[in-house]
Design a protein around this motif. Structure first.
Motif: not given
Length: 80
Positions: A13-15, A41-46, A69-73
């Motif tokens: 979602a952040a991407i 698309n797969k990255i953005e949709l999870g 900004d981009l990692l889930t941590h």
């Protein structure tokens, strides 16, 4: 010596949000990173949440973003 992790857990979602703020389409982002539109698309949709170092660096550079900004941590599969 700093070691690069084998994969990065990314926040799709952040991407997507960052890509849209930059006025980029998924095709634009795919082209500049060397990924396919389907992969973006797969990255953005999870449906994909991990990315290899080379592609992650290309993505981060293209979006002019930081790790924060981009990692889930955290590994999302370890969430309770």
């Amino acid at each position: 010596m700093h070691q690069v992790p084998p994969t990065f857990w990314v926040d799709g979602a952040a991407i997507r949000k960052r890509r849209m703020q930059k006025g980029m389409s998924t095709s634009d982002l795919a082209r500049v990173t060397g990924a396919s539109v389907s992969y973006i698309n797969k990255i953005e949709l999870g449906s994909r949440d991990q990315m290899g170092p080379q592609l992650y660096v290309a993505l981060r550079t293209a979006l002019q973003a930081t790790d924060d900004d981009l990692l889930t941590h955290e590994d999302p599969h370890e969430r309770k």
